[in-house]
Design an enzyme around this catalytic site. Structure first.
Site, short mmCIF file in Angstrom:
data_model
loop_
_atom_site.label_atom_id
_atom_site.label_comp_id
_atom_site.label_asym_id
_atom_site.label_seq_id
_atom_site.Cartn_x
_atom_site.Cartn_y
_atom_site.Cartn_z
CG ASN A 394 11.63 -0.07 5.67
OD1 ASN A 394 11.97 -1.24 5.74
ND2 ASN A 394 12.51 0.92 5.80
CG ASP A 395 9.17 -1.56 9.64
OD1 ASP A 395 10.37 -1.80 9.38
OD2 ASP A 395 8.80 -0.65 10.39
CB VAL A 396 4.19 -3.66 5.54
CG1 VAL A 396 3.62 -2.92 6.74
CG2 VAL A 396 4.44 -2.70 4.38
CB ALA A 434 10.42 -2.24 13.08
#
Length: 465
Positions: A394-396, A434
């Site tokens: 997700n965040d990456v 995050a």
């Protein structure tokens, strides 16, 4: 064994440790690096035993510890590796503390003068407080990684913050150093300042780690690894053991360098990591996603896109590790390669819960090393890639990292949004660690495939037959 022979064997072990670190810098050479490290440690242990009295007691303890370690290691799942590493760090820290206590109690047993000279007191001061911080901090990291937050709030994966947190930590650190100086200057055993210093250090380990959220745990793991190395090196000075000093220094310095690299990868401040001054809430709902439209499809729809592509890049994330889908992913990749598709894997340095988590995951499934690429090596090719398949990440892959004002602005990401088509597998539309919504999920080129990663990938394999 003569002093020259001892120095020679310790030198051989040290060289093997350095070669081990060199090997671990690349997935291709990692197995060889591990082998060098194990041989070096075996030499160091055997040589130390050769110059140690009461070997029988040590061997009994080693056999018992080895049996426990082997039992635990065989039962640990790949997704539990981060908390296992944290647990190992805690043991190193506690070992440093216990050795320091033993030296203070009976200096003569360790070849020291009684009372302890100033230099030895200083070494014990450094090694013991770093060991204490490592122990308690690693215990908190273990609890966060193991999801024990429901049992005890200090283990919450979300940051535990309160008013005046940083000033309190600073005051405690100053007081701890003050008692350490009192121990250094005192005559005799000086148990009171020594034990007070240790108590404050144990408390600081907890207070430094609790404000750190789950998103930042990979950096925490590498930093605790560094702390454990420095604790071992400090105690090595007290024991006058050059091998322990060298090994601890290698672990401490390599862990610090890795932490710095990962801080850059996560757009974090290295100093704030050391001080425990960062963290983001984990698992927050995707803000503002209710009024946005996503395009979802089935595994059959995704398999059609994959089978008709010329190039596919797979981006693994923690969701893949939780589902233990790595073997199914390899099988899917093999079927695509058999159809003439160029398949590669893109690895973000902080994907998962510890450094190299995704590399280890793919290695367990025996994915060929030449198919695995680091983020900086493959980002330039994603613009010409037909399909990027994001599995549990997700965040990456969040494009908000390129937008000024975003909490993750400046964080390097795998630029999946540049591909011609993006397939994303997630259980739901929940935000990542995050706590940010991901614009990638709402792009016209993106198709969401909801469900457990292993089940979805197995369905993809069936559809490709």
């Amino acid at each position: 064994m003569s002093a020259n022979q001892l120095a020679l064997w310790y030198l051989v072990a040290s060289v093997l440790f350095i070669l081990a670190l060199k090997g671990l810098s690349s997935p291709v050479a990692a197995r060889r690096g591990n082998l060098f490290g194990m041989i070096g440690m075996a030499i160091a242990v055997l040589v130390t035993l050769a110059i140690t009295k009461k070997v029988a007691f040590i061997l009994i303890a080693a056999v018992i510890g080895g049996m426990i370690g082997a039992f635990v290691a065989r039962r640990v799942q790949m997704t539990q590796m981060p908390q296992l590493v944290a647990a190992m760090h805690s043991l190193v820290g506690m070992a440093a503390v216990l050795i320091a206590v033993a030296v203070v109690n009976n200096p003569a047993a360790f070849g020291e003068h009684d009372p302890l000279p100033g230099g030895s007191r200083f070494e014990l001061f450094i090694g013991s407080f770093v060991g204490a911080i490592t122990f308690s901090g690693s215990v908190i990291a273990f609890g966060k990684l193991a999801g024990l937050g429901k049992m005890f709030r200090l283990f919450s994966s979300a940051p535990v913050v309160y008013k005046g947190q940083h000033p309190l930590n600073l005051i405690l650190a100053i007081v701890m150093i003050g008692f350490g100086v009192a121990f250094f200057l005192a005559e005799g055993k000086a148990w009171t300042p020594f034990l007070v210093m240790l108590a404050i250090a144990f408390a600081l380990g907890v207070l430094i780690i609790i404000p750190i959220g789950g998103a930042d745990m990979p950096v925490v793991i590498s930093m605790l690894n560094s702390y454990s190395g420095w604790a071992a090196a400090g105690i090595g000075f007290s024991l006058n053991n050059s091998m322990l000093i060298i090994a601890g220094s290698l672990v401490g310095s390599s862990g610090a360098i890795l932490s710095y690299i990962m801080c850059k990868a996560m757009n974090r401040s290295f100093i704030s990591v050391i001080m425990g001054g960062f963290g983001a809430a984990e698992g927050a709902a995707a803000a503002g996603s209710a009024d946005k439209t996503v395009r979802s499809g089935s595994a059959e729809d995704a398999s059609f896109l994959l089978a008709n592509a010329e190039s596919v890049v797979i981006v693994p994330g923690y969701g893949l590790a939780v589902a233990r889908a790595q073997h199914a992913v390899k099988e899917m990749a093999q079927k695509l390669i058999a159809k003439g598709v160029n398949v590669r894997y893109a690895i973000h340095p902080v994907a998962g819960r510890m450094p190299g988590h995704m590399n280890v995951l793919l290695a367990e499934a025996e994915v060929p090393y030449d198919q695995v690429f680091e983020m900086e090596d493959i980002n330039g090719e994603l613009g010409t890639t037909d399909v990027v398949l994001v599995l549990g990440a997700n965040d990456v892959v969040n494009p908000l990292a390129h937008e000024k004002g975003s909490p993750i602005y400046g964080m390097p990401i795998i630029e999946a949004h540049k591909a011609r088509t993006v397939l994303v597998n997630k259980r739901s539309m929940a935000a990542g660690y995050a706590g940010l919504d991901n614009p990638l999920f709402y792009m016209d080129k993106t198709m969401m495939v909801f469900g457990d990663a292993k089940k979805v990938v197995e369905d993809l394999v069936k559809a490709l037959e």
